[in-house]
Scaffold this active site. Sequence first.
Site, PDB file in Angstrom:
ATOM      1  N   LYS A   8       0.955  -1.255   0.011  1.00 55.83           N
ATOM      2  CA  LYS A   8       0.110   0.159   0.293  1.00 55.83           C
ATOM      3  C   LYS A   8       0.608   1.567   0.106  1.00 55.83           C
ATOM      4  CE  LYS A   8       0.534   1.108   4.423  1.00 55.83           C
ATOM      5  NZ  LYS A   8       1.702   3.030   4.749  1.00 55.83           N
ATOM      6  N   ASP A 134      -1.649  -1.986  10.818  1.00 56.37           N
ATOM      7  CA  ASP A 134      -2.238  -1.661   9.620  1.00 56.37           C
ATOM      8  C   ASP A 134      -2.336  -3.048   8.955  1.00 56.37           C
ATOM      9  OD1 ASP A 134      -0.727   0.350   9.520  1.00 56.37           O
ATOM     10  OD2 ASP A 134       1.420  -0.124   7.955  1.00 56.37           O
TER      11      ASP A 134
END
Length: 293
Positions: A8, A134
């Site tokens: 990401k 995350d």
Amino acid sequence: MTVLAPAKINLGLKVFPKRADGYHDIESIFTLVNLCDELFVSRDGGGESKCVVDCKGMVLPEDNTFQRTYKAFCVLTGIRENVRVKVTKHIPAGGGLGGGSSDSSSFLKSIDMLFGTRLGHSALEEISGQVGSDVFFFTRALEEKKSDISLWESFTAVVSGRGEKIRPLSGRTDCSILLVFPGVPVSTKDAYGLVDEWQVSHPDVNRNLSIADFLEKTYSRPVREWFFSNDFAAPVAGRYPKIQQALDALRASGADFVDMSGSGSTVFGVFDERSRAVLARDFLSKRWNSVLV
């Protein structure tokens, strides 16, 4: 089972002061990019709840995300069997791209399917929270998938709180992203320490104000009009000069928007035309390790 674990990047990243429990609240847009680790996960018999990890070209610490994920999974489900994971890494460690967290989520989804445990959203969140902040995002991305988890599929969301508050967005398909790796791994723990020091020496009366709606509105604008900022960028680039050099090189290449991802060290440029991104990659690859995603 063979699965992908995508990286990401962060578009904008606000870091709030440290909470009493040691975590920081954040606000950011997370978006998956097509750079993926590959995992081959298999049941291995036995009854010791062991997780054996083989990671090509990298020696993982004993307490790694796979071990923590499997321990939490076994405690929650009562599974006692051993598993084996073969990892082919493409996402650099200490790169601010969430590689370890993504590996954890894809591994969790794999063992959930292999053992037929059919964990619900709350159980997946409980395990994610024990592994890393995350992990919430990557696990939600897998929950939202419409195709096989062995295939690449994009996902974008506004992420807030410790990382557990996730509001999906319609992803942009009109731009290309060039990742540049300065070659200096940055510890997430160390990066947060730098941010804490920076915030003490650079007081900001707006530090506690939410910017989540601002992030979403900015994301909808043309790339050339983006003015996201990453709270990690100044203190981390100040500590690691190669990161600042990579940012400057991306700007010189003609990128429409440039920033650092997460806590670093990966930096990225966004281009509204793929042909320009290809030219920039060819230009930068003479000095920098870079990939177009």
